[in-house]
Design a protein around this motif. Structure first.
Motif, PDB file in Angstrom:
ATOM      1  N   LEU A 136      54.265  50.959  75.950  1.00 45.59           N
ATOM      2  CA  LEU A 136      55.521  50.575  75.305  1.00 45.59           C
ATOM      3  C   LEU A 136      56.574  50.394  76.390  1.00 45.59           C
ATOM      4  CD1 LEU A 136      57.299  50.295  72.707  1.00 45.59           C
ATOM      5  CD2 LEU A 136      57.667  52.755  72.867  1.00 45.59           C
ATOM      6  N   VAL A 137      57.236  49.234  76.376  1.00 40.52           N
ATOM      7  CA  VAL A 137      58.301  48.934  77.341  1.00 40.52           C
ATOM      8  C   VAL A 137      59.571  48.636  76.550  1.00 40.52           C
ATOM      9  CG1 VAL A 137      59.096  47.355  79.149  1.00 40.52           C
ATOM     10  CG2 VAL A 137      56.693  48.044  79.069  1.00 40.52           C
ATOM     11  N   SER A 138      60.695  49.237  76.952  1.00 42.92           N
ATOM     12  CA  SER A 138      61.997  49.042  76.299  1.00 42.92           C
ATOM     13  C   SER A 138      62.962  48.368  77.258  1.00 42.92           C
ATOM     14  CB  SER A 138      62.580  50.382  75.867  1.00 42.92           C
ATOM     15  OG  SER A 138      61.725  51.024  74.966  1.00 42.92           O
ATOM     16  N   VAL A 139      63.667  47.345  76.763  1.00 43.78           N
ATOM     17  CA  VAL A 139      64.644  46.624  77.580  1.00 43.78           C
ATOM     18  C   VAL A 139      65.980  46.620  76.845  1.00 43.78           C
ATOM     19  CG1 VAL A 139      65.229  44.458  78.733  1.00 43.78           C
ATOM     20  CG2 VAL A 139      62.828  45.106  78.447  1.00 43.78           C
ATOM     21  N   PRO A 140      66.981  47.357  77.349  1.00 45.01           N
ATOM     22  CA  PRO A 140      68.300  47.304  76.720  1.00 45.01           C
ATOM     23  C   PRO A 140      68.990  45.976  77.037  1.00 45.01           C
ATOM     24  CG  PRO A 140      68.226  48.981  78.457  1.00 45.01           C
ATOM     25  CD  PRO A 140      66.908  48.308  78.433  1.00 45.01           C
ATOM     26  N   PHE A 141      69.741  45.464  76.068  1.00 41.90           N
ATOM     27  CA  PHE A 141      70.539  44.254  76.287  1.00 41.90           C
ATOM     28  C   PHE A 141      71.680  44.253  75.283  1.00 41.90           C
ATOM     29  CE2 PHE A 141      67.878  42.887  72.853  1.00 41.90           C
ATOM     30  CZ  PHE A 141      68.544  41.880  72.198  1.00 41.90           C
ATOM     31  N   SER A 142      72.623  43.341  75.476  1.00 48.00           N
ATOM     32  CA  SER A 142      73.748  43.271  74.545  1.00 48.00           C
ATOM     33  C   SER A 142      73.990  41.834  74.117  1.00 48.00           C
ATOM     34  CB  SER A 142      75.008  43.862  75.176  1.00 48.00           C
ATOM     35  OG  SER A 142      75.381  43.116  76.313  1.00 48.00           O
ATOM     36  N   VAL A 143      74.612  41.700  72.968  1.00 46.13           N
ATOM     37  CA  VAL A 143      75.036  40.408  72.440  1.00 46.13           C
ATOM     38  C   VAL A 143      76.558  40.487  72.366  1.00 46.13           C
ATOM     39  CG1 VAL A 143      75.004  38.915  70.401  1.00 46.13           C
ATOM     40  CG2 VAL A 143      72.917  40.115  71.119  1.00 46.13           C
ATOM     41  N   PRO A 144      77.299  39.600  72.965  1.00 51.37           N
ATOM     42  CA  PRO A 144      76.841  38.388  73.607  1.00 51.37           C
ATOM     43  C   PRO A 144      76.315  38.615  75.018  1.00 51.37           C
ATOM     44  CG  PRO A 144      79.242  38.443  73.584  1.00 51.37           C
ATOM     45  CD  PRO A 144      78.754  39.679  72.877  1.00 51.37           C
ATOM     46  N   ALA A 145      75.357  37.859  75.357  1.00 54.27           N
ATOM     47  CA  ALA A 145      74.786  37.498  76.655  1.00 54.27           C
ATOM     48  C   ALA A 145      74.788  38.480  77.800  1.00 54.27           C
ATOM     49  CB  ALA A 145      75.423  36.194  77.104  1.00 54.27           C
ATOM     50  N   LYS A 146      74.126  39.586  77.647  1.00 56.74           N
ATOM     51  CA  LYS A 146      73.826  40.394  78.823  1.00 56.74           C
ATOM     52  C   LYS A 146      72.371  40.818  78.703  1.00 56.74           C
ATOM     53  CE  LYS A 146      75.099  43.972  81.895  1.00 56.74           C
ATOM     54  NZ  LYS A 146      75.511  45.305  82.064  1.00 56.74           N
ATOM     55  N   GLY A 147      71.516  40.189  79.504  1.00 62.43           N
ATOM     56  CA  GLY A 147      70.082  40.426  79.459  1.00 62.43           C
ATOM     57  C   GLY A 147      69.678  41.612  80.300  1.00 62.43           C
ATOM     58  N   GLY A 148      68.397  41.732  80.498  1.00 63.65           N
ATOM     59  CA  GLY A 148      67.855  42.806  81.309  1.00 63.65           C
ATOM     60  C   GLY A 148      66.365  42.623  81.485  1.00 63.65           C
ATOM     61  N   SER A 149      65.762  43.550  82.204  1.00 66.21           N
ATOM     62  CA  SER A 149      64.314  43.497  82.378  1.00 66.21           C
ATOM     63  C   SER A 149      63.779  44.889  82.634  1.00 66.21           C
ATOM     64  CB  SER A 149      63.923  42.548  83.512  1.00 66.21           C
ATOM     65  OG  SER A 149      64.317  43.073  84.755  1.00 66.21           O
ATOM     66  N   ALA A 150      62.493  45.045  82.378  1.00 67.34           N
ATOM     67  CA  ALA A 150      61.766  46.286  82.635  1.00 67.34           C
ATOM     68  C   ALA A 150      60.304  45.909  82.827  1.00 67.34           C
ATOM     69  CB  ALA A 150      61.930  47.268  81.477  1.00 67.34           C
ATOM     70  N   SER A 151      59.549  46.789  83.459  1.00 66.76           N
ATOM     71  CA  SER A 151      58.142  46.492  83.719  1.00 66.76           C
ATOM     72  C   SER A 151      57.238  47.594  83.216  1.00 66.76           C
ATOM     73  CB  SER A 151      57.902  46.326  85.224  1.00 66.76           C
ATOM     74  OG  SER A 151      58.537  45.177  85.693  1.00 66.76           O
ATOM     75  N   GLY A 152      56.085  47.171  82.736  1.00 69.89           N
ATOM     76  CA  GLY A 152      55.044  48.100  82.357  1.00 69.89           C
ATOM     77  C   GLY A 152      54.206  48.458  83.572  1.00 69.89           C
ATOM     78  N   LYS A 153      53.243  49.333  83.369  1.00 74.33           N
ATOM     79  CA  LYS A 153      52.389  49.766  84.481  1.00 74.33           C
ATOM     80  C   LYS A 153      50.958  49.253  84.374  1.00 74.33           C
ATOM     81  CE  LYS A 153      54.837  54.100  85.520  1.00 74.33           C
ATOM     82  NZ  LYS A 153      56.119  53.741  85.256  1.00 74.33           N
ATOM     83  N   THR A 154      50.433  49.096  83.151  1.00 75.73           N
ATOM     84  CA  THR A 154      49.032  48.700  83.005  1.00 75.73           C
ATOM     85  C   THR A 154      48.844  47.548  82.024  1.00 75.73           C
ATOM     86  OG1 THR A 154      48.722  50.419  81.330  1.00 75.73           O
ATOM     87  CG2 THR A 154      48.104  50.994  83.577  1.00 75.73           C
ATOM     88  N   GLU A 155      49.188  47.737  80.778  1.00 75.88           N
ATOM     89  CA  GLU A 155      48.913  46.751  79.731  1.00 75.88           C
ATOM     90  C   GLU A 155      49.974  45.663  79.633  1.00 75.88           C
ATOM     91  OE1 GLU A 155      46.007  46.738  78.265  1.00 75.88           O
ATOM     92  OE2 GLU A 155      45.464  48.629  79.212  1.00 75.88           O
ATOM     93  N   LEU A 156      51.176  45.946  80.136  1.00 72.79           N
ATOM     94  CA  LEU A 156      52.266  44.976  80.129  1.00 72.79           C
ATOM     95  C   LEU A 156      52.822  44.807  81.538  1.00 72.79           C
ATOM     96  CD1 LEU A 156      54.110  46.175  76.905  1.00 72.79           C
ATOM     97  CD2 LEU A 156      52.938  43.993  77.196  1.00 72.79           C
ATOM     98  N   GLY A 157      53.242  43.596  81.845  1.00 71.46           N
ATOM     99  CA  GLY A 157      53.908  43.340  83.110  1.00 71.46           C
ATOM    100  C   GLY A 157      55.408  43.383  82.888  1.00 71.46           C
TER     101      GLY A 157
END
Length: 162
Positions: A136-157
Motif C-alpha cells: 500500500l502506497v499513500s500520496v498526499p496532495f491538495s486541490v487545487p493543484a499541488k501534487g506529490g509522489s511516493a514509492s513502493g518497495k516491491t509490488e509498486l514502483g
C-alpha cells in the motif's frame, strides 16, 4: 441511416461554443518488473480519501475481469485489504469507467476526478499478487493543484500525482 451536417469548427470557436478542457490532475502508477519464477499480474486498486476523514472514492480497480469458470475474478479482490475495507466490499463490479483488466509491468496514467472540492487528500494505491506480496502506497496532495509522489518497495514502483 440519417445524415447530419457537420458544422465547421471556426465559427463555433469564434462564438465561444466550444470550450477547451481544463487541465485535469492525473496519477501515474508504476508496476515494477518482479524477477520471480512464477509471476502473476497484480490486482491493483486506487482511491481517494479526504485527509480530515470522510468516505473513500474508488478511482480504479484492476483485476482479472476475464477469469472463466464459476469464479468471475472478483473472489481475490479481498486481498486488497485496505481498499476492501474502505468500500471495495460493497462495490458492484465491473464498474463502468472504474474497473479494468490487470496490467503488465510498466507505467499507467489515470485521470483523477475533476469534480473534487478544494481540500487536502490522500491518494492510496494498493497491490496484491498471487504467490507474491501486498503493498500500500499513500500520496498526499491538495486541490487545487499541488501534487506529490511516493514509492513502493516491491509490488509498486513510483506513484506520482500531477
Amino acid at each position: 441511416m440519417t445524415s447530419s451536417k457537420i458544422l465547421p469548427a471556426m465559427p463555433l470557436l469564434a462564438a465561444g461554443l466550444v470550450a477547451t478542457p481544463a487541465l485535469a490532475a492525473s496519477v501515474t502508477i508504476t508496476i515494477p518488473q518482479v524477477k520471480v519464477a512464477e509471476y502473476h499480474r497484480p490486482y491493483v486498486a486506487g482511491w481517494l480519501e479526504p485527509v480530515g476523514g470522510g468516505s473513500a472514492r474508488t478511482v480504479f480497480v484492476w483485476y482479472d475481469v476475464k477469469k472463466g469458470g464459476r469464479e468471475p475474478g472478483t473472489k481475490w479482490l479481498a486481498d486488497l485489504r485496505s481498499w476492501w475495507r474502505k468500500g471495495g466490499n460493497t462495490m458492484k463490479l465491473p464498474a463502468n469507467g472504474v474497473s479494468g483488466a490487470t496490467r503488465a509491468p510498466g507505467s499507467y496514467t489515470v485521470p483523477i476526478p475533476a469534480n473534487l472540492p478544494a481540500g487536502q487528500y490522500v491518494f492510496k494505491v494498493e497491490a496484491a499478487r498471487e504467490t507474491g506480496g501486498r503493498e500500500l502506497v499513500s500520496v498526499p496532495f491538495s486541490v487545487p493543484a499541488k501534487g506529490g509522489s511516493a514509492s513502493g518497495k516491491t509490488e509498486l514502483g513510483t506513484i506520482t500525482i500531477r
